[in-house]
Scaffold this active site. Structure first.
Site, PDB file in Angstrom:
ATOM      1  N   ARG A  14      -3.796 -43.928  -4.968  1.00 45.78           N
ATOM      2  CA  ARG A  14      -3.774 -43.265  -6.272  1.00 45.78           C
ATOM      3  C   ARG A  14      -4.037 -41.789  -6.078  1.00 45.78           C
ATOM      4  NH1 ARG A  14      -7.256 -45.889 -10.990  1.00 45.78           N
ATOM      5  NH2 ARG A  14      -8.899 -44.749  -9.910  1.00 45.78           N
ATOM      6  N   THR A  50      -3.763 -37.253 -10.881  1.00 42.58           N
ATOM      7  CA  THR A  50      -2.887 -37.900 -11.878  1.00 42.58           C
ATOM      8  C   THR A  50      -3.223 -39.389 -12.052  1.00 42.58           C
ATOM      9  OG1 THR A  50      -1.270 -38.565 -10.225  1.00 42.58           O
ATOM     10  CG2 THR A  50      -0.983 -36.383 -11.201  1.00 42.58           C
ATOM     11  N   ASP A  94     -15.500 -47.765  -5.466  1.00 46.20           N
ATOM     12  CA  ASP A  94     -14.217 -47.654  -4.756  1.00 46.20           C
ATOM     13  C   ASP A  94     -14.150 -48.745  -3.686  1.00 46.20           C
ATOM     14  OD1 ASP A  94     -12.268 -46.849  -2.713  1.00 46.20           O
ATOM     15  OD2 ASP A  94     -12.063 -45.049  -3.934  1.00 46.20           O
ATOM     16  N   ASP A 108     -13.268 -47.668   0.005  1.00 42.33           N
ATOM     17  CA  ASP A 108     -14.379 -46.973   0.668  1.00 42.33           C
ATOM     18  C   ASP A 108     -15.498 -47.945   1.018  1.00 42.33           C
ATOM     19  OD1 ASP A 108     -13.185 -44.505   0.696  1.00 42.33           O
ATOM     20  OD2 ASP A 108     -14.096 -43.840  -1.182  1.00 42.33           O
TER      21      ASP A 108
HETATM   22  C1  PRP Z   1      -7.450 -48.517  -5.357  1.00 48.45           C
HETATM   23  C2  PRP Z   1      -7.337 -50.024  -5.429  1.00 48.45           C
HETATM   24  C3  PRP Z   1      -5.975 -50.214  -6.023  1.00 48.45           C
HETATM   25  C4  PRP Z   1      -5.863 -49.055  -6.967  1.00 48.45           C
HETATM   26  C5  PRP Z   1      -6.134 -49.551  -8.347  1.00 48.45           C
HETATM   27  O1  PRP Z   1      -6.794 -48.036  -4.247  1.00 48.45           O
HETATM   28  O2  PRP Z   1      -7.512 -50.658  -4.188  1.00 48.45           O
HETATM   29  O3  PRP Z   1      -4.926 -50.186  -5.057  1.00 48.45           O
HETATM   30  O4  PRP Z   1      -6.858 -48.096  -6.576  1.00 48.45           O
HETATM   31  O5  PRP Z   1      -5.935 -48.557  -9.265  1.00 48.45           O
HETATM   32  P1  PRP Z   1      -4.765 -48.590 -10.344  1.00 48.45           P
HETATM   33  O6  PRP Z   1      -4.744 -49.981 -10.907  1.00 48.45           O
HETATM   34  O7  PRP Z   1      -5.212 -47.549 -11.331  1.00 48.45           O
HETATM   35  O8  PRP Z   1      -3.493 -48.225  -9.653  1.00 48.45           O
HETATM   36  P2  PRP Z   1      -6.825 -46.503  -3.816  1.00 48.45           P
HETATM   37  O9  PRP Z   1      -5.688 -45.788  -4.432  1.00 48.45           O
HETATM   38  O10 PRP Z   1      -8.189 -45.944  -4.070  1.00 48.45           O
HETATM   39  O11 PRP Z   1      -6.496 -46.575  -2.277  1.00 48.45           O
HETATM   40  P3  PRP Z   1      -7.353 -47.212  -1.081  1.00 48.45           P
HETATM   41  O12 PRP Z   1      -7.294 -48.717  -1.247  1.00 48.45           O
HETATM   42  O13 PRP Z   1      -6.621 -46.742   0.117  1.00 48.45           O
HETATM   43  O14 PRP Z   1      -8.757 -46.707  -1.171  1.00 48.45           O
HETATM   44  N1  URA Z   2      -9.912 -48.246  -7.425  1.00 49.07           N
HETATM   45  C1  URA Z   2     -11.105 -48.720  -7.026  1.00 49.07           C
HETATM   46  O1  URA Z   2     -11.332 -48.935  -5.829  1.00 49.07           O
HETATM   47  N2  URA Z   2     -12.052 -48.925  -7.962  1.00 49.07           N
HETATM   48  C2  URA Z   2     -11.836 -48.708  -9.259  1.00 49.07           C
HETATM   49  O2  URA Z   2     -12.755 -48.933 -10.087  1.00 49.07           O
HETATM   50  C3  URA Z   2     -10.571 -48.222  -9.649  1.00 49.07           C
HETATM   51  C4  URA Z   2      -9.631 -47.997  -8.718  1.00 49.07           C
END
Ligand code: PRP
Ligand code: URA
Length: 209
Positions: free
Chosen positions: A104, A108, A200, A203
């Protein structure tokens, strides 16, 4: 309209509570996610077809049951979705694994694609798409669209925690995709994080913050 399955088994809820706690470290977080994924896998695969299979026990022949030829694929959305793969693979060891890389954009909140590698016969398989967090639903919707572009017709979305906004978006955009979650939380905050959520997920799994 696709169904929303909230899997509220007490063992899953107990483990999820520990995952939510801010003092829970990466090792425990990962182990709990793996355990919950295996338990959720029972529900996600509940209606998979069985076929008769003749065997002999040490006592006598019998017609037993086994999972019929329907093939499965587990597709995690990178990164956090990876945390759900091992638990599912211990339930379905013959499943193939594909990967979709999405993150994400921090400003945005829209998903950006950076990777896609799927089994060559993905269109013939039942796909279990995994991501612990369903927040705005943007990442899940884009990943489902990518699978559909490659011919997938049978997709299930397995998440841990969802926001009502994300559930609504997936159900509206992809009414053929059933959603399995352990909890639907209250709302999204101004940074599009799930409230109360668990922070997150990527993380916390990988210890990157
Ligand atoms: C997080 C999570 C989803 C997304 C959810 O990933 O694991 O993939 O955000 O958010 P959304 O429903 O608003 O799209 P992130 O983009 O943080 O990537 P990561 O898993 O690499 O940390
Ligand atoms: N991605 C995450 O990992 N946690 C949230 O709460 C939303 C998006």
């Amino acid at each position: 309209m696709a169904q929303l399955h909230v899997i509220d088994h007490p063992m899953i809820q107990h483990k999820l509570t520990i995952m939510r706690m801010k003092e829970t470290g990466s090792k425990d977080f990962r182990e709990l996610l793996k355990e919950i994924s295996l338990l959720m896998g029972y529900e996600v695969t509940r209606d998979i077809a069985l076929e008769d299979f003749p065997i002999e026990t040490p006592i006598c022949p019998m017609t037993a049951k086994r999972v019929s030829g329907r093939k499965l694929a587990i597709v995690p959305i990178l990164r956090a979705g990876i945390g759900m793969v091992e638990g599912l693979l211990s339930l379905i060891p013959v499943a193939r694994v594909g990967h979709i890389g999405l993150y994400r954009d921090e400003e945005t909140h829209k998903p950006v694609v950076y990777f896609c590698k799927l089994p060559a016969d993905i269109q013939t398989r039942l796909v279990i798409l995994t991501d612990p967090m369903l927040a705005t639903g943007g990442s899940a919707c884009d990943a489902i669209a990518m699978l559909k572009e490659r011919g997938c017709k049978n997709i299930r979305l397995m998440c841990l925690v969802a926001a009502p906004e994300g559930v609504e978006k997936v159900r509206t955009s992809h009414p053929d995709v059933d959603i399995y979650v352990a909890a639907v939380d209250e709302k999204l905050n101004e940074n599009a994080y799930i409230v109360p959520g668990l922070g997150d997920a990527g993380d916390r799994i990988f210890g990157t913050k």
